[in-house]
Scaffold this active site. Structure first.
Site, mmCIF file in Angstrom:
data_model
loop_
_atom_site.group_PDB
_atom_site.id
_atom_site.type_symbol
_atom_site.label_atom_id
_atom_site.label_comp_id
_atom_site.label_asym_id
_atom_site.label_seq_id
_atom_site.Cartn_x
_atom_site.Cartn_y
_atom_site.Cartn_z
ATOM 1 N N VAL A 1 39.412 28.193 7.883
ATOM 2 C CA VAL A 1 37.933 27.209 7.319
ATOM 3 C C VAL A 1 36.890 27.261 8.293
ATOM 4 O O VAL A 1 37.233 26.574 9.688
ATOM 5 C CB VAL A 1 38.300 25.856 6.938
ATOM 6 C CG1 VAL A 1 37.127 25.032 6.560
ATOM 7 C CG2 VAL A 1 39.243 25.858 5.752
ATOM 8 N N ASP B 1 47.836 25.593 18.260
ATOM 9 C CA ASP B 1 48.140 24.497 17.457
ATOM 10 C C ASP B 1 49.600 24.058 17.346
ATOM 11 O O ASP B 1 50.504 24.830 17.540
ATOM 12 C CB ASP B 1 47.248 24.230 16.144
ATOM 13 C CG ASP B 1 46.809 22.983 15.838
ATOM 14 O OD1 ASP B 1 45.988 22.237 16.251
ATOM 15 O OD2 ASP B 1 47.712 22.306 15.052
ATOM 16 N N ALA C 1 36.143 24.746 13.164
ATOM 17 C CA ALA C 1 36.858 25.884 12.274
ATOM 18 C C ALA C 1 38.529 25.339 12.521
ATOM 19 O O ALA C 1 38.796 24.603 13.567
ATOM 20 C CB ALA C 1 36.690 27.051 12.723
ATOM 21 N N LYS C 2 39.184 25.640 11.942
ATOM 22 C CA LYS C 2 40.662 25.287 11.840
ATOM 23 C C LYS C 2 41.376 26.304 10.849
ATOM 24 O O LYS C 2 40.562 26.863 9.837
ATOM 25 C CB LYS C 2 40.975 23.922 11.299
ATOM 26 C CG LYS C 2 42.420 23.409 11.951
ATOM 27 C CD LYS C 2 42.213 22.772 13.325
ATOM 28 C CE LYS C 2 43.500 22.456 13.816
ATOM 29 N NZ LYS C 2 43.326 21.861 15.058
ATOM 30 N N GLY C 3 42.604 26.964 11.167
ATOM 31 C CA GLY C 3 43.487 27.604 10.124
ATOM 32 C C GLY C 3 44.831 27.401 10.506
ATOM 33 O O GLY C 3 45.296 26.488 11.003
#
Ligand code: NAD
Length: 409
Positions: free
Chosen positions: A56, A142, A101-103
């Protein structure tokens, strides 16, 4: 309250202080792009399995998206969206030229072999390589991912786009990683605390500390605070808590963890139930493990004067209200733990410049940036008569809104 509701609640409090109307709020909250990708691999036993990957990109008005990539069974759209939004506010409050952002991939990395993890990572990059990149969106490690994973991403991405170490941060040093990344979040926390305490006429060495979580963030934070003269009276991980009112040596405890795999058996402290760490008598509580630990059930027991948020989202809104009522000052995660993403930024800068910095430069630049970022937060707290958390969100939202308008969008 789910993570998205919690982040949005903080956003709306800040937006109200700034007088933003519904249209502006909608513009700032709507993600730029949400990706859900099929990632099919061949397992070691020859069977095929399909996993779902997410990315995202929440906002890119201030620069490329920036945020981690998580491999965990509970990765799902709502959480990825919340964490992506949080990165937008974190990079803005830290003054970094990035968006958020992150995924992640919904999988249990403990049940995947190294070959399977590599295949899964490459399958995901195959799906998203056109929409990530050094000037588009820069992933980082992460939960469940690490420097090795980032190395695979560099390799796969570079097959399509040419040599591109700046596509991710948190890489191995041999692929363009930065010195100082491992200790960055703990060191950033120390510098943030130093600045906060100055406002209260105090120094690191004036206080006692209890640190929940003894992984990357907690171990470094405890060690560096101890080196700066702070007395660490308790540290904990998921299984144990060590307590010594006279203070314990976190570097020795870390050595014990490396040698034995856990805190139990460490000679310099009494062993206690890890659940009791939040209520430990101390001046400063450092939650550096999980999100959502300070809630309406636990906040009332906290005896500290300050909470330094090493973990992401350790305090939920109900817990926060109780901390405020009790006059406990919480240094919010989006600022307090931004040392990690700040050194990630230094890594990206070094990759783009094709010039590497030594550790002294990384440390000096980190200290400068943490101290600089604190000023506007404290000023906003004074101006709006609000908590440092609401102030940090107000600073972040104001920057992102200004960038959005400046782009004429
Ligand atoms: P980590 O996996 O290295 O360490 C986590 C630690 O928390 C471990 O010691 C684990 O045993 C402990 N823990 C788990 N459950 C616990 C419980 N119930 N009680 C006490 N301890 C418990 O993770 P990390 O990288 O140190 O990250 C910790 C937190 O900081 C996370 O919220 C992460 O999102 C956040 N964070 C990390 C970074 C970074 O650079 N690593 C940057 C910003 C924020």
């Amino acid at each position: 309250m789910n993570p998205m509701e919690a982040v949005n609640r903080q956003f709306h409090e800040a937006a109200t202080l700034l007088g933003l109307d519904e249209k502006a709020r909608r513009r700032l909250l709507t993600p730029t792009r949400e990706i859900k990708a099929e990632c099919a691999i061949v397992r070691d036993d020859g069977s095929e399995e399909t996993f779902i990957g997410y990315r995202v990109q929440h906002d890119s008005s201030r620069g490329p998206g920036k945020g981690g990539l998580r491999y965990h069974p509970e990765v799902e759209t709502n959480e990825v969206n919340a964490l992506a939004a949080l990165m937008t506010w974190k990079t803005a409050v830290a003054g970094l030229p990035y968006g958020g952002a992150k995924g992640g991939i919904t999988c249990d990395p403990s049940k995947l072999s190294a070959r399977e993890k590599q295949a899964l990572t490459r399958a995901f990059v195959e799906r998203i390589h056109d929409v990530i990149g050094p000037y588009t969106d820069v992933p980082a490690p992460d939960m469940g991912t690490n420097a090795e994973t980032m190395g695979w991403i560099v390799d796969e991405y570079s097959k399509h786009h040419g040599w591109s170490p700046a596509v991710v941060t948190g890489k191995p040093l041999d692929l363009g990683g930065s010195v100082g990344r491992e200790s960055a979040t703990g060191l950033g926390l120390l510098y943030a605390a130093e600045r906060l305490f100055e406002d209260h006429g105090a120094r690191i060495g004036d206080f006692t500390y209890a640190v929940q979580g003894f992984g990357n963030v907690g171990m470094w934070a405890a060690t560096l605070i101890h080196q700066a003269g702070g007395r660490i009276v308790a540290v904990s991980n998921s299984r144990d808590m060590l307590w010594n009112a006279d203070g314990l040596d976190p570097a020795a405890a870390a050595e014990h963890v490396r040698a034995t795999g856990g805190l139990s058996g460490y000679a310099g402290a009494e062993r206690r139930d890890p659940a009791s760490i939040l209520a430990t008598p101390c001046d400063v509580l450092v939650p550096a493990a999980l999100g959502g630990v300070i809630t309406k059930e636990t906040a009332g027991d906290i005896r500290a004067r300050f909470v330094l948020e090493g973990a992401n989202h350790p305090v939920d809104p109900d817990g926060d209200a109780i901390l405020e009522e009790k006059g406990i000052v919480a240094l919010p995660d989006i600022y307090a733990n931004s040392g990690g993403v700040t050194v990630s930024y230094f890594e990206w800068v070094q990759n783009i410049q094709q010039y590497s910095w030594d550790e002294d430069r990384v440390t000096a630049e980190l200290r400068k940036r943490m101290r600089t970022a604190y000023g506007p937060i404290a000023a906003a707290a004074k101006k709006h008569v609000c908590s440092l958390r609401t102030a940090a969100f107000a600073v972040a939202v104001e920057h992102v809104y200004a960038a959005t308008r400046a782009r004429g969008l």
